[in-house]
Write a protein that holds these residues in place. Structure first.
Motif, PDB file in Angstrom:
ATOM      1  N   ASN A 238       0.820  -1.214   0.000  1.00 19.40           N
ATOM      2  CA  ASN A 238       0.000   0.000   0.000  1.00 19.40           C
ATOM      3  C   ASN A 238       0.853   1.263   0.000  1.00 19.40           C
ATOM      4  OD1 ASN A 238      -2.802  -0.772  -0.007  1.00 19.40           O
ATOM      5  ND2 ASN A 238      -2.325  -1.828   1.904  1.00 19.40           N
ATOM      6  N   GLY A 239       1.965   1.180   0.732  1.00 20.88           N
ATOM      7  CA  GLY A 239       2.892   2.325   0.771  1.00 20.88           C
ATOM      8  C   GLY A 239       3.365   2.671  -0.633  1.00 20.88           C
ATOM      9  N   ILE A 240       3.801   1.634  -1.358  1.00 24.07           N
ATOM     10  CA  ILE A 240       4.326   1.886  -2.707  1.00 24.07           C
ATOM     11  C   ILE A 240       3.204   2.380  -3.632  1.00 24.07           C
ATOM     12  CG2 ILE A 240       5.550   0.888  -4.688  1.00 24.07           C
ATOM     13  CD1 ILE A 240       6.851  -1.080  -2.743  1.00 24.07           C
ATOM     14  N   MET A 241       2.012   1.773  -3.458  1.00 22.75           N
ATOM     15  CA  MET A 241       0.856   2.239  -4.251  1.00 22.75           C
ATOM     16  C   MET A 241       0.636   3.737  -3.995  1.00 22.75           C
ATOM     17  SD  MET A 241      -1.052  -0.442  -5.686  1.00 22.75           S
ATOM     18  CE  MET A 241      -2.781  -0.134  -5.487  1.00 22.75           C
ATOM     19  N   ASP A 248       0.315  -0.785 -10.206  1.00 23.65           N
ATOM     20  CA  ASP A 248      -0.092  -2.174 -10.412  1.00 23.65           C
ATOM     21  C   ASP A 248       0.298  -3.023  -9.186  1.00 23.65           C
ATOM     22  OD1 ASP A 248      -0.234  -4.837 -11.130  1.00 23.65           O
ATOM     23  OD2 ASP A 248       0.588  -4.548 -13.146  1.00 23.65           O
ATOM     24  N   LYS A 249      -0.728  -3.425  -8.421  1.00 21.30           N
ATOM     25  CA  LYS A 249      -0.517  -4.130  -7.152  1.00 21.30           C
ATOM     26  C   LYS A 249       0.258  -5.438  -7.350  1.00 21.30           C
ATOM     27  CE  LYS A 249      -3.132  -4.516  -2.923  1.00 21.30           C
ATOM     28  NZ  LYS A 249      -4.355  -4.188  -2.265  1.00 21.30           N
ATOM     29  N   GLN A 250      -0.127  -6.157  -8.394  1.00 19.61           N
ATOM     30  CA  GLN A 250       0.515  -7.444  -8.657  1.00 19.61           C
ATOM     31  C   GLN A 250       2.012  -7.264  -8.956  1.00 19.61           C
ATOM     32  OE1 GLN A 250      -0.592 -10.374  -8.070  1.00 19.61           O
ATOM     33  NE2 GLN A 250       1.224 -11.391  -8.899  1.00 19.61           N
ATOM     34  N   ASN A 264       3.331  -9.353   2.442  1.00 18.21           N
ATOM     35  CA  ASN A 264       2.471  -8.643   3.394  1.00 18.21           C
ATOM     36  C   ASN A 264       3.236  -7.820   4.425  1.00 18.21           C
ATOM     37  OD1 ASN A 264       0.034  -9.631   2.355  1.00 18.21           O
ATOM     38  ND2 ASN A 264       0.464 -11.619   3.331  1.00 18.21           N
ATOM     39  N   ILE A 265       4.535  -7.711   4.248  1.00 22.57           N
ATOM     40  CA  ILE A 265       5.355  -6.995   5.241  1.00 22.57           C
ATOM     41  C   ILE A 265       4.964  -5.514   5.296  1.00 22.57           C
ATOM     42  CG2 ILE A 265       7.259  -6.327   3.672  1.00 22.57           C
ATOM     43  CD1 ILE A 265       9.191  -7.238   5.952  1.00 22.57           C
ATOM     44  N   ARG A 266       5.151  -4.927   6.510  1.00 28.07           N
ATOM     45  CA  ARG A 266       4.922  -3.478   6.630  1.00 28.07           C
ATOM     46  C   ARG A 266       6.242  -2.764   6.381  1.00 28.07           C
ATOM     47  NH1 ARG A 266       2.549  -3.234  12.166  1.00 28.07           N
ATOM     48  NH2 ARG A 266       0.574  -4.304  12.023  1.00 28.07           N
TER      49      ARG A 266
END
Ligand code: SAM
Length: 289
Positions: A238-241, A248-250, A264-266
């Motif tokens: 989400n940060g990068i998004m 592109d999430k994938q 799933n890492i923060r």
């Protein structure tokens, strides 16, 4: 010799000054703290010292006793009058009435270094602009040895936290990239007139000869770190998004897994090296597309 407390009270009365809160004016009155700052900055006659926000000149007078030359940059005209009076007999003192955030420090250093060897920054910083000042000093890539500054304790905790610690933030990584950060001494709020609402800490940043990690593109690196700490409870994806660099999430998931991390890492769990790998990988991907 008078104590800093007596000097401060005398000057405030003589010039009928009250501290300007908006400019972050909390004047140091603790001689031991002043001694600690001068010691930690390790200055000698071969050094050019730049002081940010000299105020009434309490720290300045000690810097002048030890350095080759002192350049003090102060925004408040009222302080300038006092400083001009107080240090008029010193020929190794330069006073600038400017906003530190607008000064061309590279040029200032070039014009004043002459036969001096090292440049050291020393200050009891105005707290309302601590982060912009520190980031400017680092990002301007000045040829400086160290930055020894008083900051509010919470900021000191953040800057000197280990990446991945609970206290770490975007500034932890940004500073670590350019410098080795360490705490010097805790300073109680009673060491100032007027007392600020927070306690303080002196920290020293020793500038690295070259940044700690190799990057393909600094902008991508800092953008990803900033975005990762804007909402630190969210995942790195989400940060990068949110950084807007890749949507592109994938694709992002593949990049994260490609450098050996859990998708799933923060962001807050990453080391500086991991952020460097990640941003290099992101940069390669966006350069290709
Ligand atoms: N050095 C003094 C001392 O230790 O007692 C004063 C430190 S006080 C915390 C911060 C100083 O920074 C004040 O003198 C304030 O006027 C000055 N200042 C605030 N904003 C500034 C700016 N943008 N550029 C330069 N100086 C600034």
């Amino acid at each position: 010799m008078q104590s800093s407390l007596e000097d401060t009270k005398f000057i405030l009365k003589k010039y009928k000054i009250t501290a300007n809160k908006k400019l972050g004016q909390n004047f140091l009155i603790d001689d031991e703290v002043i001694h600690n700052i001068v010691e930690a900055s390790n200055i000698n006659r071969n050094d050019l010292v730049i002081e940010i926000g000299p105020g009434l000149g309490t720290l300045t007078s000690k810097l002048l006793e030890n350095a080759g030359k002192v350049i003090a940059i102060e925004l408040d005209k009222k302080m300038i009058t006092i400083l001009e009076d107080r240090f008029k007999l010193y020929d190794n003192f330069i006073l600038l009435n400017q906003d530190i955030l607008k000064v061309d420090l590279k040029k200032l250093i070039k014009d004043n270094i002459s036969n001096l060897q090292k440049v050291k920054i020393v200050a009891n910083l105005p707290y309302y602009i601590t982060t912009p000042i520190i980031m400017k000093l680092l990002e301007d890539r000045l040829n400086i040895e160290s930055i020894t500054v008083m900051v509010q304790k919470e900021v000191a905790d953040r800057i000197t936290a280990r990446p991945g610690d609970k206290l770490s933030g975007a500034i932890t990584y940004s500073v670590d990239y350019y410098a080795k950060a360490e705490k010097i001494v805790f300073v109680d709020k009673k060491s100032f007139i007027p007392s600020p609402e927070v306690d303080s800490e002196v920290i020293r940043l020793t500038i690295r000869e070259k940044p700690k990690v190799e990057l393909l593109d600094e902008e991508t690196f800092f953008k990803i770190i900033k975005a990762s700490f804007m909402q630190r409870r969210k995942t790195l994806i989400n940060g990068i998004m949110n950084s807007g660099i890749i949507k592109d999430k994938q694709k992002i998931k593949e990049i994260i897994e490609g450098i050996g991390l859990d998708a799933n890492i923060r962001g807050e769990k990453l080391t500086l090296e991991e952020f460097a790998n990640l941003s290099n990988s992101v940069y390669k991907t966006i350069s290709k597309s």
